[in-house]
Scaffold this motif. Sequence first.
Motif, short mmCIF file in Angstrom:
data_model
loop_
_atom_site.label_atom_id
_atom_site.label_comp_id
_atom_site.label_asym_id
_atom_site.label_seq_id
_atom_site.Cartn_x
_atom_site.Cartn_y
_atom_site.Cartn_z
N MET A 8 0.85 -1.20 0.00
CA MET A 8 0.00 0.00 0.00
C MET A 8 0.88 1.24 0.00
N ALA A 9 0.28 2.36 -0.38
CA ALA A 9 1.02 3.62 -0.39
C ALA A 9 1.37 4.05 1.03
N LYS A 10 2.44 4.81 1.14
CA LYS A 10 2.91 5.22 2.47
C LYS A 10 1.88 6.05 3.24
N PRO A 11 1.13 6.95 2.60
CA PRO A 11 0.08 7.64 3.36
C PRO A 11 -0.95 6.69 3.96
N LEU A 12 -1.22 5.59 3.27
CA LEU A 12 -2.15 4.60 3.81
C LEU A 12 -1.55 3.87 5.01
N VAL A 13 -0.23 3.69 5.01
CA VAL A 13 0.43 3.09 6.17
C VAL A 13 0.24 3.99 7.40
N ILE A 14 0.33 5.29 7.18
CA ILE A 14 0.12 6.24 8.28
C ILE A 14 -1.30 6.12 8.82
N ILE A 15 -2.27 5.98 7.92
CA ILE A 15 -3.66 5.82 8.34
C ILE A 15 -3.84 4.53 9.13
N VAL A 16 -3.21 3.45 8.67
CA VAL A 16 -3.28 2.18 9.39
C VAL A 16 -2.70 2.35 10.80
N ALA A 17 -1.61 3.09 10.91
CA ALA A 17 -1.01 3.33 12.23
C ALA A 17 -1.96 4.08 13.15
N CYS A 18 -2.64 5.08 12.60
CA CYS A 18 -3.60 5.85 13.41
C CYS A 18 -4.77 4.97 13.86
N LEU A 19 -5.27 4.15 12.97
CA LEU A 19 -6.38 3.25 13.34
C LEU A 19 -5.92 2.23 14.38
N SER A 20 -4.70 1.76 14.25
CA SER A 20 -4.16 0.82 15.23
C SER A 20 -4.03 1.49 16.60
N SER A 21 -3.59 2.74 16.60
CA SER A 21 -3.48 3.49 17.85
C SER A 21 -4.84 3.65 18.51
N PHE A 43 0.57 -1.76 15.11
CA PHE A 43 1.21 -0.86 14.15
C PHE A 43 1.12 0.61 14.58
N ALA A 44 0.84 0.85 15.85
CA ALA A 44 0.57 2.22 16.30
C ALA A 44 1.75 3.16 16.13
N TYR A 45 2.97 2.64 16.17
CA TYR A 45 4.15 3.51 16.15
C TYR A 45 4.88 3.47 14.80
N SER A 46 4.19 3.17 13.74
CA SER A 46 4.83 3.11 12.42
C SER A 46 4.65 4.39 11.62
N ALA A 47 3.87 5.34 12.11
CA ALA A 47 3.57 6.53 11.32
C ALA A 47 4.77 7.47 11.24
N GLN A 48 5.36 7.81 12.37
CA GLN A 48 6.43 8.81 12.36
C GLN A 48 7.69 8.36 11.64
N PRO A 49 8.11 7.09 11.70
CA PRO A 49 9.24 6.69 10.84
C PRO A 49 8.97 6.91 9.36
N ILE A 50 7.72 6.71 8.94
CA ILE A 50 7.37 6.94 7.53
C ILE A 50 7.49 8.42 7.19
N THR A 51 6.86 9.27 8.00
CA THR A 51 6.87 10.70 7.70
C THR A 51 8.29 11.27 7.76
N ARG A 52 9.06 10.85 8.73
CA ARG A 52 10.40 11.41 8.89
C ARG A 52 11.37 10.87 7.85
N GLY A 53 11.13 9.66 7.39
CA GLY A 53 11.94 9.14 6.30
C GLY A 53 11.73 9.93 5.02
#
Length: 505
Positions: free
Chosen positions: A331-344, A369-379
């Motif tokens: 999936m696209a990286k923005p969708l990974v961020i959304i998955v992280a938010c839903l997991s949180s 997957f709650a803590y996977s959002a910020q590594p994506i954004t910062r990368g």
Amino acid sequence: MAFTKFKKFIRSLRYYPELLFVFHLYGVLFSGPTLEQYLYKVFSDEVGYNYTYNSNTANSDCNKGDLNSTSHTLLKEVQDRISKFQLYLMLAQNIPPILLVLFFGPLADRYGRKVVMMIAFIGYAFWSTILTAVVYFNLSRYLILVANFIWGCCGYYLSAVVALLAYVSDRTQPDNRAFRIAIVDLVLFAAITASNFSNGKYLQEFGFLACFLLMFTISIVSVIWCFLFISESLPPEKRTETKDPLFTIPRRVLGSVIRKRPNRKKLLLLMVVDSTVGFTAPVSVQSLLILILLNIPFCWPSSWIGYYRGALFAIMGVGGVIAVKLLPYIMAKPLVIIVACLSSAGYLVSFSLSRSVWASYVSILAGLFAYSAQPITRGIISQIVDANEQGAVFSVLGFFQTIVSLVASLSYNAIYIYTNQHNEPAAVFIIASFTTIIPIIFSTYFYYVEKKNRNTQNDDENTEQPTPPTNKNCNDTKEDDKGGEDYESIDNAFNENDDRNGLVI
């Protein structure tokens, strides 16, 4: 030969400060639950509530009687007092970084990453020294506010994280930065896990003074380790050469973020997503988690709290690395961020509904997957900015993260005081889960913008160039008009003629 390889390996560790951060953050994160339970003991003694942190079973005074009993009235009083005192601690510890964190990134770009790390480590050494004195000499708890303020003036641990992120960006190829930053987060979670697993048992066996002496030792060793055994990652030729006065640094830092660049809007949007994710992450309610686990219906001893927090961060840390490494393939990286938010949000809701030990542990899986959002954004952010801007940009991220964390902590503590008075202390987690809507909205917008840009780029690449007109003589035109031979039959005729003449093409 083996000794030579070992020597090279040891030298290579000078450029991998993650090991130092595991050690340092172990002490830093060991201090959080220790201090909170120390204050819990202090306030319990003041109001006459029987709190036993060194028990192997649930606290008896917390469990016995009904909600209107004297013990429960005292329990509420303790919870309210410590919640209010935590507000002062947060203000003392977070306001200085808000004012100073914008300086640390540019200082890291001008003087190197190691200098900023040293400042953070020295600040923690001052903090642990004061806390050890408070516990040993039974001094006023308000000295803890002074210690927090001093540590905050040194950037708290956030300035060290800013320097570490810039260090990682210096030493890592752009395509691997998101994964390396995820490893940094895993290092953070490893330190949290180890500190929590050991904290409860260590506190139970040896008491508060031994815990603070351990933190003091770690702080001193961290300073020595960084000074002697960590090499600088930013060479002099890549450092910022500006000689502007220090008071102009914040303006220059913010200007470096908002200046015109090819992906300026993308950068700003990612920074908004990164900051709002910090408002919703489970770590924003960690100080309240201990109070809830000490409250009805849990009433856990210190060792149980340590085991739970250790399991929480271990599972979420590993899940975050897995998500960063694998989910972008499907999936696209923005969708990974959304998955992280839903997991949180899933973790916050499921824990708030837990009423038993097993249910509270099962709720951790919802936050895998709650803590996977910020590594994506910062990368992604690290790929947008130049090498000599990494420190400045990450300091801006730290600035917004500090503000968001402070606002979140103050808000959630105020809400907790209200929900605790109504015998539903964990309800604050449900309220916190609704804040995930904010980063989800921004991430969804980011996804559609990126999708639109990709489609536009693909359309441009797939657009066929017009075929230039073929020059034909009059005879060719007449033959074509008469329906003469097509191009394929002409090619076949030439090929047959070449074969007869023995030509090889």
